[in-house]
Scaffold this active site. Structure first.
Site, PDB file in Angstrom:
ATOM      1  N   THR A 125     106.293  12.609  40.617  1.00  0.00           N
ATOM      2  CA  THR A 125     105.556  13.762  41.158  1.00  0.00           C
ATOM      3  C   THR A 125     105.417  13.674  42.687  1.00  0.00           C
ATOM      4  O   THR A 125     105.272  12.587  43.243  1.00  0.00           O
ATOM      5  CB  THR A 125     104.154  13.815  40.505  1.00  0.00           C
ATOM      6  OG1 THR A 125     104.325  13.833  39.082  1.00  0.00           O
ATOM      7  CG2 THR A 125     103.373  15.038  40.928  1.00  0.00           C
ATOM      8  N   SER A 131     105.606  20.084  37.732  1.00  0.00           N
ATOM      9  CA  SER A 131     106.308  20.384  36.478  1.00  0.00           C
ATOM     10  C   SER A 131     107.809  20.575  36.700  1.00  0.00           C
ATOM     11  O   SER A 131     108.621  20.184  35.848  1.00  0.00           O
ATOM     12  CB  SER A 131     105.726  21.657  35.857  1.00  0.00           C
ATOM     13  OG  SER A 131     104.356  21.471  35.581  1.00  0.00           O
ATOM     14  N   GLN A 335      79.342  18.778  20.639  1.00  0.00           N
ATOM     15  CA  GLN A 335      78.517  19.730  19.882  1.00  0.00           C
ATOM     16  C   GLN A 335      77.721  19.013  18.786  1.00  0.00           C
ATOM     17  O   GLN A 335      76.529  19.276  18.597  1.00  0.00           O
ATOM     18  CB  GLN A 335      79.439  20.802  19.264  1.00  0.00           C
ATOM     19  CG  GLN A 335      78.731  22.089  18.930  1.00  0.00           C
ATOM     20  CD  GLN A 335      78.174  22.779  20.169  1.00  0.00           C
ATOM     21  OE1 GLN A 335      78.642  22.548  21.282  1.00  0.00           O
ATOM     22  NE2 GLN A 335      77.161  23.587  19.998  1.00  0.00           N
ATOM     23  N   GLU A 362     102.421  13.405  32.177  1.00  0.00           N
ATOM     24  CA  GLU A 362     103.653  13.219  31.394  1.00  0.00           C
ATOM     25  C   GLU A 362     104.118  14.557  30.796  1.00  0.00           C
ATOM     26  O   GLU A 362     104.616  14.623  29.678  1.00  0.00           O
ATOM     27  CB  GLU A 362     103.494  12.117  30.346  1.00  0.00           C
ATOM     28  CG  GLU A 362     103.154  10.793  31.018  1.00  0.00           C
ATOM     29  CD  GLU A 362     103.524   9.539  30.254  1.00  0.00           C
ATOM     30  OE1 GLU A 362     104.350   9.602  29.337  1.00  0.00           O
ATOM     31  OE2 GLU A 362     102.981   8.479  30.617  1.00  0.00           O
ATOM     32  N   SER A 365     100.874  20.761  28.767  1.00  0.00           N
ATOM     33  CA  SER A 365     101.080  21.410  27.460  1.00  0.00           C
ATOM     34  C   SER A 365     102.103  22.545  27.568  1.00  0.00           C
ATOM     35  O   SER A 365     102.904  22.752  26.646  1.00  0.00           O
ATOM     36  CB  SER A 365      99.751  21.962  26.926  1.00  0.00           C
ATOM     37  OG  SER A 365      98.951  20.895  26.456  1.00  0.00           O
TER      38      SER A 365
END
Ligand SMILES: Cc1cc2nc3c(=O)[nH]c(=O)nc-3n(C[C@H](O)[C@H](O)[C@H](O)COP(=O)(O)OP(=O)(O)OC[C@H]3O[C@@H](n4cnc5c(N)ncnc54)[C@H](O)[C@@H]3O)c2cc1C
Length: 381
Positions: A125, A131, A335, A362, A365
């Site tokens: 990176t 990305s 919660q 890595e 999503s």
């Protein structure tokens, strides 16, 4: 080759006890200090954790992917920063060398990586390149004898203590992924400097920082594979890393579910343990079901990888599902704990912050979705 079942069971048992008895009691202190104690790191070395994935001939444990995934699930049951201490040596920091290194490169570095004598990092990176990792701008120009490396890498895990970086840099004029090559760059070469560790949301104790290369002279023999193969190497490394990260997500989810059950059976409201209220049970059921699905997907994909199958799509699916799953499990855990879920003493809000990273590094999503769709379309379904 897989370990014999007895040896592997003993390893799992040792890791489980190390996590439960040694690491979990330190979670709060690690969060406060933003550091892993040196004696714990030494114990990790002695347990062989830095060399889980490195072949026995280089001093590692030489685990199969399935065995490594099972160990990673155990390691996931505590603050993920502990795993990060040796995570780059086991995964992204060493696997380029394991997959594409020549015998001399492997002999020079792998024993020290496996023993934890040195730390390795993976430097892909950059400030303008995330990305779209085939677009790296860091340059390595061949001067007839060596490469002159210049550029900045960003958010590099363990950069603060790394002795060796696997660096992806552009060697060709081709602007795309084909112009990228991989290099082994020791920290002590002139012109390598490390930025200040970043302040971040979670996983305190694991550090990321910039790595700057200012006209660093890298010997030609430090190139991994052929010129132009760097992007391919990086993608193979990440394919494997995704399975390891997915397994860690399963471990954290299982830990959170156990914490939720313990709390919900103890905590009483409306005259009975909250575990007896069906709306709480629904959350426990959803978390349990999703974690079982992720566990099955991760272990099946790891076994398929060991069998030599192409698991690019399945690894991306495992990373996508498991990282999103543990986010939902952590959210439900907050919660179920109610106010206590939001209060630092209980550790739930800490894990909630810690697991957020799994959906980002890595490959985010969205990048996993792109890979899953691309491979599925390629395979015709
Ligand atoms: C704690 C931490 C540790 C890290 N460790 C390392 C390391 O050791 N080595 C290393 O090289 N890197 C490391 N990284 C970097 C990490 O891999 C990147 O942050 C990640 O790949 C995303 O890149 P980016 O941050 O530039 O986001 P961007 O690529 O700018 O993405 C921003 C958003 O746009 C979305 N997006 C981008 N492209 C598309 C598209 N085509 N379609 C749809 N959506 C898209 C992304 O999914 C995301 O939601 C680390 C990051 C962090 C935070």
């Amino acid at each position: 080759m897989a370990l014999d079942p007895e040896t592997f069971d003993a390893l799992i048992d040792t890791v489980r006890r190390f996590v439960t008895e040694r690491l979990r009691p330190l979670e709060g202190a690690v969060e406060e200090a933003d550091a892993i104690p040196a004696d714990v790191v030494q114990e990790m070395r002695e347990l062989g954790l830095f060399g889980l994935s490195i072949a026995e001939e280089y001093g590692g444990l030489g685990l199969t992917m399935l065995e490594e995934a099972k160990v990673a699930i155990e390691l996931g049951r505590t603050t993920p920063a502990f795993r990060s201490t040796f995570g780059t040596n086991v995964g992204i920091g060493s696997q380029g060398l394991v997959m594409a290194g020549n015998d001399a490169q492997k002999a020079a570095w792998l024993p020290k990586i496996a023993s934890g004598e040195i730390i390795t990092s993976f430097a892909l990176t950059e400030p303008d390149v995330g990305s779209d990792s085939g677009a790296v701008k860091t340059r390595a120009v061949f001067d007839g004898q060596s490469y002159r490396l210049s550029g900045t890498k960003r958010y590099i895990t363990n950069a603060d203590k790394a002795d060796l970086f696997t660096v992806m840099a552009r060697t060709g004029d081709d602007p795309g992924a084909r112009g990228v090559s991989a290099f082994l760059v020791p920290r002590d070469l002139a012109g390598v400097s490390i930025g200040e560790p970043e302040k971040k949301m979670g996983q305190k104790g694991a550090k990321v920082a910039d790595v700057n290369f200012d006209d660093v002279v890298v010997p030609a023999e430090n190139r991994l594979g052929a010129e132009g193969e760097g992007f391919k190497i990086a993608m193979r490394v990440l394919d494997r890393g995704r399975l390891h990260i997915s397994a860690v997500c399963v471990g954290v989810a299982e830990r959170l579910i156990a914490d939720c059950v313990a709390y919900a059976t103890e905590r009483k409201q409306f005259g009975k343990p909250i575990a007896e209220h069906q709306l709480i049970q629904a959350m426990i059921a959803d978390s349990k079901t999703e974690s079982l699905v992720a566990r099955a997907l991760v272990l099946e994909t790891a076994a398929a990888k060991d069998a030599g199958k192409d698991v690019v799509m399945e690894s991306a699916a495992a990373k996508y599902y498991a990282s999103e799953m543990v986010g939902r499990v952590a959210d439900r855990a907050v919660q179920i704990f109610g106010g206590a879920g939001y209060i630092a003493d209980y550790g739930i809000e800490r894990l909630y912050r810690d697991v957020r990273l799994f959906r980002i590094y890595e490959g985010t999503s969205q990048i996993q979705q792109i890979i899953i769709a691309r491979e599925t379309i390629k395979r015709g379904g």
